[in-house]
Design a protein around this motif. Structure first.
Motif, mmCIF file in Angstrom:
data_model
loop_
_atom_site.group_PDB
_atom_site.id
_atom_site.type_symbol
_atom_site.label_atom_id
_atom_site.label_comp_id
_atom_site.label_asym_id
_atom_site.label_seq_id
_atom_site.Cartn_x
_atom_site.Cartn_y
_atom_site.Cartn_z
ATOM 1 N N HIS A 5 -13.653 11.881 35.549
ATOM 2 C CA HIS A 5 -12.460 11.955 36.393
ATOM 3 C C HIS A 5 -12.476 10.875 37.468
ATOM 4 C CE1 HIS A 5 -11.255 15.723 34.541
ATOM 5 N NE2 HIS A 5 -12.472 16.182 34.699
ATOM 6 N N GLN A 6 -13.494 10.013 37.446
ATOM 7 C CA GLN A 6 -13.652 8.992 38.478
ATOM 8 C C GLN A 6 -13.702 7.602 37.829
ATOM 9 O OE1 GLN A 6 -13.853 9.861 41.699
ATOM 10 N NE2 GLN A 6 -14.104 12.076 41.448
ATOM 11 N N GLU A 48 -24.667 16.030 32.556
ATOM 12 C CA GLU A 48 -23.662 16.848 33.242
ATOM 13 C C GLU A 48 -22.881 16.008 34.249
ATOM 14 O OE1 GLU A 48 -23.323 20.960 35.908
ATOM 15 O OE2 GLU A 48 -25.237 20.381 34.998
ATOM 16 N N ASN A 49 -23.598 15.184 35.008
ATOM 17 C CA ASN A 49 -22.921 14.329 35.980
ATOM 18 C C ASN A 49 -21.920 13.403 35.302
ATOM 19 O OD1 ASN A 49 -24.390 15.374 38.113
ATOM 20 N ND2 ASN A 49 -25.936 13.765 38.055
ATOM 21 N N MET A 64 -20.303 13.737 32.541
ATOM 22 C CA MET A 64 -19.118 14.460 32.094
ATOM 23 C C MET A 64 -18.180 14.757 33.267
ATOM 24 S SD MET A 64 -20.657 17.024 29.186
ATOM 25 C CE MET A 64 -21.097 16.394 27.561
ATOM 26 N N ILE A 65 -18.747 15.067 34.412
ATOM 27 C CA ILE A 65 -17.924 15.303 35.601
ATOM 28 C C ILE A 65 -17.259 14.002 36.059
ATOM 29 C CG2 ILE A 65 -18.009 15.919 38.048
ATOM 30 C CD1 ILE A 65 -20.287 17.862 37.307
ATOM 31 N N TYR A 66 -17.984 12.903 35.973
ATOM 32 C CA TYR A 66 -17.491 11.632 36.511
ATOM 33 C C TYR A 66 -16.415 10.980 35.655
ATOM 34 C CZ TYR A 66 -21.442 11.743 39.789
ATOM 35 O OH TYR A 66 -22.330 12.086 40.776
#
Length: 324
Positions: free
Chosen positions: A139-140, A132-133, A135-137
């Motif tokens: 954008h970073q 999950e992390n 997939m969020i990252y």
């Protein structure tokens, strides 16, 4: 024609004598490839209930027998952790020391010398960061850095494999779920293809054959695999993909391995397994480019595996006959 030459002809869509379950490969694996910790040969084969930490700092818990553990502790879950985290060194003797010993046992002859890059990029990333992390990252810039550093390690291992004369490498990331890709085509192209290309290009330049493993429904990624230069794609999950579509898109471009439903092999009976093998041989292999095998590695009943092997041996000789 020996087994190695027959496999090369399958891979090249070039008139093999018969279909087999896979290329004959003796596979090298660095220490940690199968989630081993430093100082122990036990990785995925830990007993049920065990906890351990692998060479990457990922914490594992063995929950089920005969399958790998579950990654429970992810050392790069927080972005700040990257400042002090030390990636494994592909030149570390603790990691590569056994490769020469394994190579000394290579039988040669009609067998390829192979090398394993298990958890090549995506899977290694989520084992370090958390799925999950990760997939969020995306954008970073953090995501790019983690992926790049993982691939640096894989390229270091690749240089050792090449030094030892590896002819065939196994790469793998499970990019699919039962219903589709886990990551969007845009994410794959932007974040993964440039990193995959570094490793693929290295091996292609040296004439090394490339097998890629990805479970799930991967129809939307077929063109990516072809462009990267995958020689054989497995396991071709029968219940997740339209196998007619997969064959049509890959015919003459990329060999396939798998296609026999794990559920069917587990449940049987042997007669039904034989029927399925005959159908898949014709559907996927009548023009070459197919290894007929299970679409997952599982602890199948021995009698059912024997039925599969006998059917491939009996009906997999060219010219193939259509199933009755």
């Amino acid at each position: 024609m020996n087994a190695k030459e027959n496999a090369l002809r399958i891979l090249r869509f070039d008139q093999p004598e018969k279909i087999t379950q896979g290329p004959p490969v003796y596979t090298l694996s660095y220490h940690g490839c199968n989630h081993e910790p430093y100082g122990s040969e036990l990785g995925d084969d830990h007993p049920v209930g065990a906890w351990w930490t692998d060479i990457w700092g990922t914490g594992w818990h063995k929950v089920h027998a005969d399958v790998m553990g579950l990654p429970k502790i992810c050392p790069l879950a927080e972005m700040d952790a990257l400042k002090t985290y030390r990636f494994p060194d592909p030149d570390d003797e603790r990691i590569i020391g056994r490769l020469d010993r394994m190579t000394a046992q290579f039988p040669g002859g009609d067998v390829f010398l192979g090398g394993s890059h298990r958890d090549t990029l995506w899977e290694k990333a989520y084992m370090l960061v958390g799925m999950e992390n990760m997939m969020i990252y995306f954008h970073q810039e953090y995501a790019r850095e983690v992926l790049h550093r993982i691939m640096d390690f894989q390229l270091g291992i690749a240089r050792h494999y090449l030094r030892l004369g590896v002819e065939f490498v196994h790469l793998g990331d499970d990019l699919g779920s039962q219903g589709g890709l886990l990551l969007s085509p845009k994410i794959l192209q932007e974040f993964f293809v440039p990193e995959y290309e570094r490793l693929f290009q290295f091996y292609r330049q040296h004439g090394v054959l490339i097998g890629f493993h990805s479970c799930g429904r991967i129809e939307a990624a077929l063109e990516m695999f072809i462009q990267l230069g995958v020689d054989v794609l497995n396991p071709l999950q029968a219940t997740a993909n339209n196998l007619e579509t997969v064959r049509r898109k890959t015919q003459g471009k990329m060999a396939l391995q798998g296609g026999i439903s794990s559920g069917l092999i587990m449940a049987g009976p042997p007669e039904r397994i034989e029927q399925e093998v005959r159908f898949r041989l014709w559907q996927l292999g009548r023009e070459g480019g197919y290894f007929c095998a299970p679409d997952q590695g599982m602890p199948y009943p021995a009698a059912h595996l024997e039925a599969l092997a006998k059917a491939v041996e009996q009906y997999g000789c060219y010219p193939l006959q259509p199933p009755v």
